[in-house]
Design an enzyme around this catalytic site. Sequence first.
Site, PDB file in Angstrom:
ATOM      1  N   ASP A 172     -25.116  91.777  21.103  1.00 27.75           N
ATOM      2  CA  ASP A 172     -26.447  91.862  21.697  1.00 27.75           C
ATOM      3  C   ASP A 172     -26.296  91.491  23.179  1.00 27.75           C
ATOM      4  O   ASP A 172     -25.389  90.739  23.538  1.00 27.75           O
ATOM      5  CB  ASP A 172     -27.378  90.872  20.989  1.00 27.75           C
ATOM      6  N   CYS A 203      -6.695  72.558 -14.721  1.00 30.33           N
ATOM      7  CA  CYS A 203      -6.075  73.779 -14.206  1.00 30.33           C
ATOM      8  C   CYS A 203      -7.144  74.828 -13.936  1.00 30.33           C
ATOM      9  O   CYS A 203      -8.322  74.626 -14.227  1.00 30.33           O
ATOM     10  CB  CYS A 203      -5.038  74.323 -15.186  1.00 30.33           C
ATOM     11  N   ASP A 211     -28.014  86.224  18.781  1.00 29.38           N
ATOM     12  CA  ASP A 211     -28.451  84.832  18.941  1.00 29.38           C
ATOM     13  C   ASP A 211     -29.061  84.240  17.678  1.00 29.38           C
ATOM     14  O   ASP A 211     -29.488  83.097  17.679  1.00 29.38           O
ATOM     15  CB  ASP A 211     -29.423  84.700  20.118  1.00 29.38           C
ATOM     16  N   CYS A 219      -9.503  75.977 -16.710  1.00 29.08           N
ATOM     17  CA  CYS A 219     -10.680  75.126 -16.963  1.00 29.08           C
ATOM     18  C   CYS A 219     -11.864  75.627 -16.135  1.00 29.08           C
ATOM     19  O   CYS A 219     -12.979  75.784 -16.638  1.00 29.08           O
ATOM     20  CB  CYS A 219     -10.390  73.673 -16.584  1.00 29.08           C
ATOM     21  N   ASP A 226     -32.189  88.850  16.317  1.00 34.02           N
ATOM     22  CA  ASP A 226     -31.151  89.755  15.826  1.00 34.02           C
ATOM     23  C   ASP A 226     -30.915  89.607  14.326  1.00 34.02           C
ATOM     24  O   ASP A 226     -29.974  90.196  13.789  1.00 34.02           O
ATOM     25  CB  ASP A 226     -29.828  89.476  16.557  1.00 34.02           C
TER      26      ASP A 226
END
Length: 761
Positions: free
Chosen positions: A450, A14, A649, A17, A653
């Site tokens: 950009d 569960c 790109d 845990c 950037d």
Amino acid sequence: MSDKVILKISGMTCASCAAKIEHALGKKEGVVSATVNFASEKLSLEFEPGKISVEEVKELIKKQGYETELVLEFGKSVVQDNHSMDHSKTGPPDDMHDHHKEKGEQEVKKLRNRFFGSLILGLPLFYLVMGKMVGLPVPSMPLKVNIVVQFGLTTLIMILNAPLYVSGFKKLIARNPNMDSLIETGTSAAYLYSLVISINAWVRPETADGMHLYFESAAFILVFISLGKYLEVLTKGRTSEAIKKLIGLQPKEATIIKGKEEIKVLIDEVKAGDIVLVKPGEKIPVDGIVVDGYSGVDEKAITGESIPVEKKEGDEVIGATINKTGVLKFKATKVGANTMLAQIVKIVEEAMGTKAPIQLLADRVSFYFVPAVMGLAVLAFIIWILAGMGFVFALTVFVAVLIIACPCSLGLATPTAVMMGTGLAAKRGILIKSSRALEIAKKVEVVVFDKTGTLTKGEPVVTDVVKTSKHQQDDILKFAASVEKNSEHPLAQAIVNKAKDKKIELFDVKEFDAKPGAGVVAKYKGEKILIGTRKLMVSSKIEVDSIDEQMKKLENGGKTVMILAVAEEIIGLIAVADTLKEHSKEAVWKLHKMGKTVAIITGDNERVGKAIAKKVGIDKVLAEVLPQGKSGEIKRLQKEGRVVAMVGDGINDAPALAQADLGIALGSGTDVAMETGDMVLIKDDLRDVVGAIDISKYTLRKIKQNLFWAFFYNGVGIPIAAGILYPFTGWLLSPIIAAAAMAFSSVSVVGNALLMKRYKS
């Protein structure tokens, strides 16, 4: 310097845990971060090797009562069964995934057999005890025979579900209780109470009148629990289908050319530099560059693009795509863990291992959930005893509270939706690198694009060569191209290509100096040559007023204009235009429809920026921004209180992508793009920006639905089981109904996540 690894953990039952493992690891020195995904049973671990080792981490997890079967670092198996294997050449090894598949199938089979075995043994018991209530003819039998049958069938069902008892008891002894501990305590209480009453009735038959046994409750609780676990493992497996399909895309063999021979080799034997042959209908085994042939390649599995892409000499091909028509020979450039497919698998796996901020509350609740439920069960038992309702009534409440509680639904709510969401996106060529990105995308208010290589194709061409002195156009191109041949800038390449087309012979310059965002300076025969922006000319004290009108005219057409000066005299202007990508305008329109503000960021002057913005319908222009200044512009927008996404790109950037609240890299799978930003769009299609945001919104909606139902179920179910309605309605929840409700609660959460398959963009 930290390392990252993935550990497969077995034995979790569960969400509590998972929370306990995270808590234990979080306290260890050297552990930078530890995220346990209960749905995929994986631990994403970042650690400092000098302070803690993988083996120490495995040992710590073992002490918590769980096993770590292996350690994977996408593409490289670090540890497996206490011996190392190096698969760094091959990426995710096929035998490893076959092993996982086999283990998964074994787990499903084991739970299926456990459920059907429990059901077959439970039905006669249910008929014997409940038959008369539903109008079925039940044969009468002596008291002792009845006791033996009920006791025997229930005991067999408990033996069949022994792993649950072993797990629950171990965690209880270790003061680290889990869901199995709740079930083990509840069913054991019902079983032991029934056993005591049975022994008493056996010894003193006169006390048997009005005797009520709870054997059938314990038995049918286990029937429903085993059904719930079986359905859960089935549905959980289906949420990770996307990653399994990705892994299965890679072919197992390749044909390489050695001299004049065609040799079939295993995929992990292909090396960078090998010449690979692919015939029509075959899968391309690794990434490479075509050296011979012409064909259409189906890249849908990787990019989501449905139309085959034409490939000829010099074009790149992607591993796991399908060669459709012609024969291709290509030079392998990326193999094993470096292929795009391996990188995609890595990113999707990482995303599935992360947690959205929205999950934090559920994690905190899960950590304390089981002990709190045990405390509530005991408290309810004591309250009803003190209220004079008797032991049997109080025991019923105690068992029902323990059985109805479901930490699983809390643990499955987020990861199942994340697994489905990232899988949906990956099928469309959108790689979402973290759950945080899924959550933040919905909040984005401003999308900044950009210009070069993002809104435009990044393949500019020379459109105009303007004389401003006695020099002819070819002379202007000769000077400009001779300087620019030393530059890698796209605008420089456009000028050089134009000179080549006109077969202009170039000369060699000296003292070449690139001025980022401004232009370049060089010398030829002692004379200084400058080519670049107004800023470059002004900083070099060259008068530009005389050419201002000509420049304005060109720039208003969306062209980038470079000024050429020789010996401090402007001799010409070169205008370069970059064509817009096919779907730029549509993408901007769709973003506006979603209520987003759209901006363009460019190193060009404002006139060029505005001309491009006008063509595609962009709201805001951030012009004359040098590469190093882009992150500053993003920061400025953030200071206005806006949530900002940056689309670039993935190379120049990178700082802006990192600064943005959501960085979206358009990289066509380049290494840098894969490492930059929060999302990677494999295709150069800006509509995928819209798709990424839309899938993120859809996934977050599913996460919220799942968390609501998980909290609602436990918030309502536990008080009802505790008997809160009894004083008003006289109705008490049967432990059997509680078990059925618990079994289906986590299945309903996973089922809701699976409905995401119906998503249509």
